[in-house]
Design a protein around this motif. Structure first.
Motif, PDB file in Angstrom:
ATOM      1  N   GLN A  43       0.764  -1.162   0.100  1.00 58.85           N
ATOM      2  CA  GLN A  43       0.024   0.149  -0.046  1.00 58.85           C
ATOM      3  C   GLN A  43       0.898   1.276   0.050  1.00 58.85           C
ATOM      4  OE1 GLN A  43      -3.110   0.006  -0.473  1.00 58.85           O
ATOM      5  NE2 GLN A  43      -3.573   2.212  -0.094  1.00 58.85           N
ATOM      6  N   THR A  48      -4.246   0.194  -3.320  1.00 56.42           N
ATOM      7  CA  THR A  48      -4.607  -1.116  -3.674  1.00 56.42           C
ATOM      8  C   THR A  48      -5.682  -1.450  -2.895  1.00 56.42           C
ATOM      9  OG1 THR A  48      -3.058  -2.127  -2.535  1.00 56.42           O
ATOM     10  CG2 THR A  48      -2.388  -1.926  -4.619  1.00 56.42           C
ATOM     11  N   ARG A  49      -6.520  -2.402  -3.504  1.00 55.09           N
ATOM     12  CA  ARG A  49      -7.579  -3.116  -2.733  1.00 55.09           C
ATOM     13  C   ARG A  49      -6.854  -4.502  -2.610  1.00 55.09           C
ATOM     14  NH1 ARG A  49     -12.689  -1.774  -1.880  1.00 55.09           N
ATOM     15  NH2 ARG A  49     -12.497  -0.003  -3.701  1.00 55.09           N
ATOM     16  N   GLY A  70     -10.242  -1.306   2.235  1.00 53.07           N
ATOM     17  CA  GLY A  70     -11.353  -1.885   1.402  1.00 53.07           C
ATOM     18  C   GLY A  70     -11.117  -3.210   1.220  1.00 53.07           C
ATOM     19  N   THR A  71     -10.636  -3.832   1.903  1.00 57.77           N
ATOM     20  CA  THR A  71     -10.394  -5.561   1.768  1.00 57.77           C
ATOM     21  C   THR A  71     -11.636  -6.273   1.360  1.00 57.77           C
ATOM     22  OG1 THR A  71      -8.423  -5.508   3.127  1.00 57.77           O
ATOM     23  CG2 THR A  71      -9.336  -7.617   2.649  1.00 57.77           C
ATOM     24  N   HIS A  92     -14.277  -4.485  -9.486  1.00 54.28           N
ATOM     25  CA  HIS A  92     -13.187  -3.735  -9.035  1.00 54.28           C
ATOM     26  C   HIS A  92     -12.246  -3.561 -10.234  1.00 54.28           C
ATOM     27  CE1 HIS A  92     -14.483  -2.698  -5.011  1.00 54.28           C
ATOM     28  NE2 HIS A  92     -14.795  -3.871  -4.726  1.00 54.28           N
ATOM     29  N   GLU A  97      -9.276  -0.552 -11.105  1.00 57.01           N
ATOM     30  CA  GLU A  97      -8.481  -0.529  -9.942  1.00 57.01           C
ATOM     31  C   GLU A  97      -7.469  -1.498  -9.877  1.00 57.01           C
ATOM     32  OE1 GLU A  97     -10.817  -1.096  -6.309  1.00 57.01           O
ATOM     33  OE2 GLU A  97     -12.579   0.398  -6.981  1.00 57.01           O
ATOM     34  N   VAL A  99      -5.937  -4.662  -7.487  1.00 53.24           N
ATOM     35  CA  VAL A  99      -6.124  -5.677  -6.474  1.00 53.24           C
ATOM     36  C   VAL A  99      -5.069  -6.687  -6.232  1.00 53.24           C
ATOM     37  CG1 VAL A  99      -8.134  -7.429  -5.790  1.00 53.24           C
ATOM     38  CG2 VAL A  99      -8.624  -5.557  -7.262  1.00 53.24           C
TER      39      VAL A  99
END
Length: 204
Positions: A43, A48-49, A70-71, A92, A97, A99
């Protein structure tokens, strides 16, 4: 959250080295899994998620951080939960995004990479998104040797692991390999290819 994670690592005496070129989203980063620090370290480099087992939500400190990031939580005992996670991750990715997936399904002591589970790799295939292999290598800052004190394999309590890690001087090398297209791929072949590339990155 990036700034907060960077400050947290500095307070813990952990430094980061980055090699390779990070892909721009939409992309799934596929990484080996060593420590509760993995999420925080990644991060620091890019927003990232993450995908994590549902138990992480209840962990002290780490659970709160994971939720703030936002896991996407998954119940590994439920096939319905896994199917829902694939759909959520694909959505996502379609939204552009980044991930992160730890497909070993568990942490290791950092000296090797366990086989990758391929079920959640269906998400980037469905979203027609790229995947990028990532290797995490924890070393003692003073000696350059693999730092097993930073690993969290579950044999110790989480708070004990946190204390052991912050008591050591640790450098985390985050190595990014070339991003791969998922066109024409199936999740099994993708898992094997990514596993091989993460091993190569870790050994380089």
């Amino acid at each position: 959250m990036q700034s907060w994670c960077s400050k947290l690592l500095r307070m813990a005496g952990v430094s980061i080295e980055e090699t390779g070129r990070r892909a721009v989203g939409p992309v799934m980063l596929v990484s080996n899994h060593v420590s509760w620090l993995d999420m925080i370290a990644i991060q620091c480099l890019c927003p990232t998620r993450f995908i994590a087992k549902s138990e992480v939500r209840a962990w002290p400190v780490i659970g709160a951080i994971a939720s703030r990031l936002g896991t996407i939580y998954i119940d590994r005992q439920s096939s319905r939960s896994a199917a829902a996670a694939v759909g959520s991750v694909a959505a996502h990715l379609r939204a552009g995004e980044i991930v992160v997936l730890f497909p070993e399904g568990t942490t290791t002591d950092g000296t090797g990479v366990q086989p990758f589970r391929g079920s959640l790799l269906q998400a980037p295939i469905d979203a027609q998104a790229r995947v990028q292999p990532v290797a995490l290598i924890y070393r003692e800052s003073d000696t350059g040797l693999i730092c097993r004190r930073a690993s969290y394999t579950g044999s110790d309590g989480l708070l004990e692991s946190i204390w052991r890690t912050v008591s050591a001087r640790v450098t985390v090398r985050i190595a990014f390999g070339p991003a791969l297209d998922t066109d024409g791929q199936n999740r099994r072949s993708l898992a094997l290819s990514l596993h091989s590339q993460v091993e190569e990155l870790r050994a380089s």
